[in-house]
Design a protein around this motif. Structure first.
Motif, short mmCIF file in Angstrom:
data_model
loop_
_atom_site.label_atom_id
_atom_site.label_comp_id
_atom_site.label_asym_id
_atom_site.label_seq_id
_atom_site.Cartn_x
_atom_site.Cartn_y
_atom_site.Cartn_z
N UNK A 1 0.81 -1.21 0.00
CA UNK A 1 0.00 0.00 0.00
C UNK A 1 0.84 1.26 0.00
N UNK A 2 2.00 1.21 0.67
CA UNK A 2 2.91 2.35 0.66
C UNK A 2 3.45 2.63 -0.73
N UNK A 3 3.83 1.56 -1.45
CA UNK A 3 4.28 1.73 -2.84
C UNK A 3 3.16 2.32 -3.69
N UNK A 4 1.96 1.83 -3.47
CA UNK A 4 0.77 2.29 -4.19
C UNK A 4 0.62 3.81 -4.09
N UNK B 1 -0.74 0.08 -16.48
CA UNK B 1 -1.27 -0.24 -15.15
C UNK B 1 -1.89 -1.62 -15.13
N UNK B 2 -2.71 -1.91 -16.13
CA UNK B 2 -3.39 -3.21 -16.16
C UNK B 2 -2.43 -4.35 -16.54
N UNK B 3 -1.45 -4.05 -17.39
CA UNK B 3 -0.47 -5.10 -17.73
C UNK B 3 0.35 -5.47 -16.49
N UNK B 4 0.83 -4.47 -15.76
CA UNK B 4 1.62 -4.73 -14.56
C UNK B 4 0.80 -5.48 -13.53
N UNK B 5 -0.43 -5.06 -13.31
CA UNK B 5 -1.28 -5.75 -12.33
C UNK B 5 -1.60 -7.18 -12.78
N UNK C 1 1.61 -1.05 -9.93
CA UNK C 1 0.66 -1.05 -11.03
C UNK C 1 -0.66 -0.40 -10.65
N UNK C 2 -1.12 -0.68 -9.44
CA UNK C 2 -2.36 -0.07 -8.98
C UNK C 2 -2.16 1.43 -8.74
N UNK D 1 -2.26 3.82 -11.63
CA UNK D 1 -3.62 3.96 -12.15
C UNK D 1 -4.55 4.76 -11.26
N UNK D 2 -4.00 5.39 -10.21
CA UNK D 2 -4.84 6.20 -9.32
C UNK D 2 -5.51 7.32 -10.11
N UNK D 3 -6.82 7.44 -9.99
CA UNK D 3 -7.54 8.47 -10.70
C UNK D 3 -7.81 8.16 -12.16
N UNK D 4 -7.35 7.00 -12.63
CA UNK D 4 -7.49 6.64 -14.04
C UNK D 4 -8.96 6.52 -14.45
N UNK D 5 -9.74 5.84 -13.66
CA UNK D 5 -11.16 5.65 -13.99
C UNK D 5 -11.89 7.00 -13.95
#
Length: 399
Positions: free
Chosen positions: A258-261, A284-288, A314-315, A318-322
């Protein structure tokens, strides 16, 4: 209408009035999420029922997304944010007072509804207030700030519980939501939002019909993104138990990931603004997806932690992506209604992902279920590559 220019715009102008309420709401939510199942147990709920209590907040949000868009449309974004914070504070007050299980159920459902309005209205506000040139950074920061709040909230709640008992976590949440409402009240009304003036009447059904192609293409990518993200939250603790890690170690691994996130949301937003949404959404989706496929290959704490950190990266990018994609494709007329449908698609994925994980685990085993989640991530990457424009979007689907 979102401002087109932005050479002299700075996100610092919105730091306190726009991001402060989101941080506080996240703190409050994080403070009570670990406590809700324990409160249910204390009120006589069985373990399965107690485990379902947290899901009620998401179920309530799922049901209330479209009504939330109507509330935001009629009140305007600022009033909707303030009202949602007040209703959320009332809900946690009921939870603190609850003497029977049904009291707590009602409070959790009300809190979920308030969260739906709050999240939709804050996204709609920033979409209108921020120039398109800064949109991805603004919304990535919004997603990152909320994650920081949810991450820190349990620690604040734990400190209060240590001093005053378990129910004090609800008071911490209530205080955070009141403070969020006070800060949100300092937001200037948007020109088209004040009192609902300047808005062209349009229904949710009309918006759905006008933009059905977007919902069936990019929207399906959003469903898959949400499914992968929600499943990730269950995969880490379940696989940790599967390989024999203690709950304490599992929590530590989850916290490190979560810290990396939380470290990479702003750079990712800058990449989206300068090079286009595809160049973050797809990686983001490839890494996840690849990380989830790798998790069943780990059998000890060190490789498992390393893979979880990559998964968190990866997550995080993608923060704020959606939210950014929703803002890009939303029309000027009917934006709140569009974003309500957009959040509905996201919540469907968030509910469906863990359900799929559970079903495959029950039918086969945990490893195939985790691998299937990874495959969904790769499918999401393909959908996004096909339907998300590669270049920055100055204007999309305007009406």
């Amino acid at each position: 209408m979102s401002p087109a220019g932005g050479a002299d715009f700075s996100l610092r102008r919105l730091a306190v009035p726009a991001y402060g309420p989101s941080l506080l709401f996240g703190l409050g939510e994080g403070a009570i999420l670990p406590v809700i199942p324990l409160s249910a147990r204390a009120l006589g709920a069985s373990v399965p029922i107690a485990a379902l209590m947290v899901m009620l907040t998401y179920a309530s949000s799922l049901v209330f997304n479209v009504p939330a868009s109507v509330v935001t449309y009629r009140l305007g974004e600022r009033k909707a944010i303030v009202g949602a914070a007040v209703v959320g504070a009332v809900a946690v007050g009921f939870a603190w007072w609850a003497t029977q299980l049904w009291h707590l159920v009602g409070a959790v459902l009300l809190f979920g509804a308030s969260a739906s309005v709050f999240m939709l209205a804050r996204q709609s506000y920033l979409t209108e207030a921020v120039p398109i040139s800064h949109r991805a950074r603004a919304l990535s920061t919004l997603g990152g700030v909320m994650r920081i709040g949810v991450f820190a909230g349990p620690f604040l709640g734990a400190a209060a519980i240590g001093q005053w008992g378990m129910s004090s976590a609800y008071l911490v949440c209530g205080a955070a939501l009141v403070a969020a409402g006070v800060l949100a009240a300092t937001l200037p009304d948007l020109q088209a939002s004040a009192g609902g003036g300047g808005r062209v009447p349009i229904s949710v059904a009309q918006v759905l019909r006008q933009h059905v192609r977007v919902f069936l293409t990019v929207g399906m990518g959003v469903v898959l993104i949400a499914a992968v993200r929600a499943s990730r939250q269950a995969v880490i603790p379940l696989w940790a138990e599967h390989i024999g890690l203690t709950p304490q170690t599992a929590s530590l691994v989850y916290g490190i990931a979560g810290g990396v996130d939380m470290l990479v949301f702003y750079p990712a937003g800058k990449v989206m603004d300068h090079f286009g949404r595809r160049w973050v959404a797809v990686p983001s989706m490839i890494v996840m997806g690849l990380s989830l496929l790798a998790i069943p290959l780990t059998h000890s704490v060190v490789p498992f932690t390393a893979v979880c950190c990559v998964l968190g990266f990866g997550n995080g990018i993608g923060a704020g992506m959606v939210m950014t994609l929703g803002a890009d494709f939303s029309p000027d007329v009917g934006r709140a209604q569009f974003l309500g449908i957009w959040r509905e698609l996201s919540d469907l994925g968030a509910v469906g992902g863990p359900a799929m994980l559970s079903g495959i685990t029950a039918a086969a085993a945990l490893a195939p279920a985790v691998a299937a989640t990874g495959v969904i991530g790769l499918v999401a990457a393909a959908v996004l590559w096909r339907h998300v424009p590669s270049r920055p979007m100055p204007s999309v689907q305007r009406r």
